[in-house]
Design an enzyme around this catalytic site. Structure first.
Site, mmCIF file in Angstrom:
data_model
loop_
_atom_site.group_PDB
_atom_site.id
_atom_site.type_symbol
_atom_site.label_atom_id
_atom_site.label_comp_id
_atom_site.label_asym_id
_atom_site.label_seq_id
_atom_site.Cartn_x
_atom_site.Cartn_y
_atom_site.Cartn_z
ATOM 1 N N HIS A 141 -4.056 -1.222 -1.740
ATOM 2 C CA HIS A 141 -2.679 -0.692 -2.591
ATOM 3 C C HIS A 141 -1.646 -1.815 -2.595
ATOM 4 O O HIS A 141 -0.770 -1.831 -2.169
ATOM 5 C CB HIS A 141 -2.023 0.429 -1.594
ATOM 6 C CG HIS A 141 -1.320 1.349 -2.361
ATOM 7 N ND1 HIS A 141 -1.036 1.119 -3.697
ATOM 8 C CD2 HIS A 141 -0.499 2.482 -1.953
ATOM 9 C CE1 HIS A 141 -0.326 2.184 -4.166
ATOM 10 N NE2 HIS A 141 0.089 2.846 -3.227
ATOM 11 N N GLN A 149 1.894 -1.325 -3.890
ATOM 12 C CA GLN A 149 3.017 -0.856 -2.943
ATOM 13 C C GLN A 149 3.377 -1.930 -1.901
ATOM 14 O O GLN A 149 4.550 -2.025 -1.412
ATOM 15 C CB GLN A 149 2.185 0.249 -2.114
ATOM 16 C CG GLN A 149 2.737 0.813 -0.834
ATOM 17 C CD GLN A 149 4.231 1.347 -1.366
ATOM 18 O OE1 GLN A 149 4.327 2.493 -2.116
ATOM 19 N NE2 GLN A 149 5.570 1.224 -0.692
ATOM 20 N N ARG A 204 -5.609 4.254 -10.768
ATOM 21 C CA ARG A 204 -5.401 4.733 -9.435
ATOM 22 C C ARG A 204 -6.619 5.667 -9.002
ATOM 23 O O ARG A 204 -6.651 6.992 -10.031
ATOM 24 C CB ARG A 204 -3.982 5.526 -9.461
ATOM 25 C CG ARG A 204 -3.573 6.217 -8.003
ATOM 26 C CD ARG A 204 -2.343 6.956 -8.223
ATOM 27 N NE ARG A 204 -2.260 7.567 -6.941
ATOM 28 C CZ ARG A 204 -1.468 6.976 -5.730
ATOM 29 N NH1 ARG A 204 -0.871 5.864 -5.899
ATOM 30 N NH2 ARG A 204 -1.261 7.838 -4.897
ATOM 31 N N ARG A 248 9.286 0.018 -5.870
ATOM 32 C CA ARG A 248 8.020 0.121 -6.348
ATOM 33 C C ARG A 248 8.433 -0.059 -8.182
ATOM 34 O O ARG A 248 7.709 -0.920 -8.637
ATOM 35 C CB ARG A 248 7.431 1.595 -6.353
ATOM 36 C CG ARG A 248 7.032 1.931 -5.168
ATOM 37 C CD ARG A 248 5.816 1.078 -4.815
ATOM 38 N NE ARG A 248 4.717 1.128 -5.911
ATOM 39 C CZ ARG A 248 3.885 2.122 -5.901
ATOM 40 N NH1 ARG A 248 3.744 3.119 -4.980
ATOM 41 N NH2 ARG A 248 2.864 2.318 -6.696
ATOM 42 N N CYS A 250 5.316 4.444 2.810
ATOM 43 C CA CYS A 250 4.866 4.504 1.416
ATOM 44 C C CYS A 250 5.193 5.762 0.704
ATOM 45 O O CYS A 250 5.228 5.635 -0.380
ATOM 46 C CB CYS A 250 3.248 3.942 1.367
ATOM 47 S SG CYS A 250 2.449 4.971 2.226
ATOM 48 N N ASP A 295 2.162 5.506 7.628
ATOM 49 C CA ASP A 295 1.475 6.280 6.678
ATOM 50 C C ASP A 295 1.025 7.762 7.056
ATOM 51 O O ASP A 295 0.843 7.823 8.105
ATOM 52 C CB ASP A 295 0.261 5.438 5.776
ATOM 53 C CG ASP A 295 -0.033 5.943 4.616
ATOM 54 O OD1 ASP A 295 0.495 6.905 4.174
ATOM 55 O OD2 ASP A 295 -1.101 5.494 4.044
#
Length: 315
Positions: free
Chosen positions: A138, A141, A111, A301, A273, A233
């Site tokens: 991502h 996600q 990440r 997730r 998210c 987001d």
């Protein structure tokens, strides 16, 4: 083992562009099956004796916990490696780091900021590399997002997802994931904050194969009209904090609130998210309201991560 119809053994997951529609759908179905197993108290040890190195240059709640718990539930072991835990912090190259780690572990999750770092890591790794987030993508996600949409609506093809906000890594991966699975996707961003043109064009190319409609607009009301899911987001992602005030001004008309939600379908779900900033990109009334499924989405997730880990690393 889960009755997967496709094999991803030994492959990397850098973006959803790496996967076919069949592979994405199989991961979603595997995740749903793993979720059902967990509800029954079943934790199959598909990764017994396996280790996952987790490199974190960006802070995380959901990514770290879901991968670490997921490895444990699958019978494996996860190692958290911050920048100060590795010689990368003292100048060792990502290429050398990849070659060393892949002698020790069975998979690497990273990440970070620069997507090119993940590409270099994968190019030099002898084990699967999973993109846990970069500034451009991502994918993990969005697997959880599509899983949530499937659970809520019963299918994906022909559904419409509207994303409101910054044309960032989430917008990029949502466009690709939707295009690959036949979900119509409208992205509404302020002028100057649209998704990267090259990624938008790639998503539109994928959409030609599934019949999905990919649209980028500067009008949030146009984007959400008829939507089955509305997504947002944060306005300022990690690494862009110096633009906070500028972005707050630019995004004022892109808040997801009750008025905007009223233009979506009456049974539309709200997705985020997380983490969320109530009063900025979304109102508390929406994110804490009856249409919100953000915590089901966050839970997913874990299950999506487990599906990815098992598909890439299990024997």
């Amino acid at each position: 083992m889960i009755a997967s119809q496709v094999s991803l053994k030994g492959k990397h997951l850098l973006t959803l562009a790496d996967l076919s529609k069949q592979e994405i759908m199989q991961l979603i179905m595997d995740a749903i099956n793993l979720k059902e197993m967990q509800k029954k108290g079943e934790h199959h040890q598909y990764l017994k004796g396996k280790s996952l190195a987790m490199i974190f240059e960006k802070l995380s709640t959901r990514t770290r916990v879901s991968f670490e718990v997921g490895m444990t539930q699958l019978g494996g072991h996860a190692l958290f490696l911050g920048r100060n835990d590795l010689q990368m912090g003292r100048g060792e190259t990502i290429e050398d780091t990849a070659k060393v780690l892949s002698r020790y572990v069975d998979g690497i999750m990273i990440r970070t900021y620069d997507h090119d770092m993940v590409v270099k890591l994968a190019a030099n790794s002898g084990v699967p590399v999973i993109n846990g987030l970069t500034d451009d993508y991502h994918p993990c996600q969005v697997l959880a997002d599509l899983m949530t949409l499937y659970e809520e609506k019963g299918n994906l093809e022909g559904k419409k997802l509207a994303y409101i906000g910054d044309g960032n890594n989430m917008a990029h991966s949502l466009m690709i994931g939707c295009a690959k699975t036949g979900v119509n996707c409208s992205i509404a961003a302020p002028k100057g904050y649209e998704p990267k043109k090259s990624i938008t064009e790639a998503a539109m190319k994928f959409a030609e194969e599934t019949g999905a409609i990919i649209k980028v607009t500067n009008d949030p009301f146009d984007a959400v009209t008829g939507a089955d899911a509305v997504y947002t987001d944060v306005w300022t992602s990690m690494g862009w904090e110096e633009e906070q005030q500028e972005r707050e001004k630019a995004f004022q008309q892109f808040q997801v609130n009750s008025e905007l939600m009223s233009h979506a379908k009456p049974d539309a779900i709200f997705l985020h998210c997380l983490p969320a900033h109530r009063g900025e990109e979304v109102t508390a009334e929406v994110i804490d309201g009856p249409q919100s499924v953000v915590f089901d989405e966050a839970e997913n997730r874990l299950h999506a991560q487990k599906a990815v880990l098992a598909a890439l690393m299990a024997d």
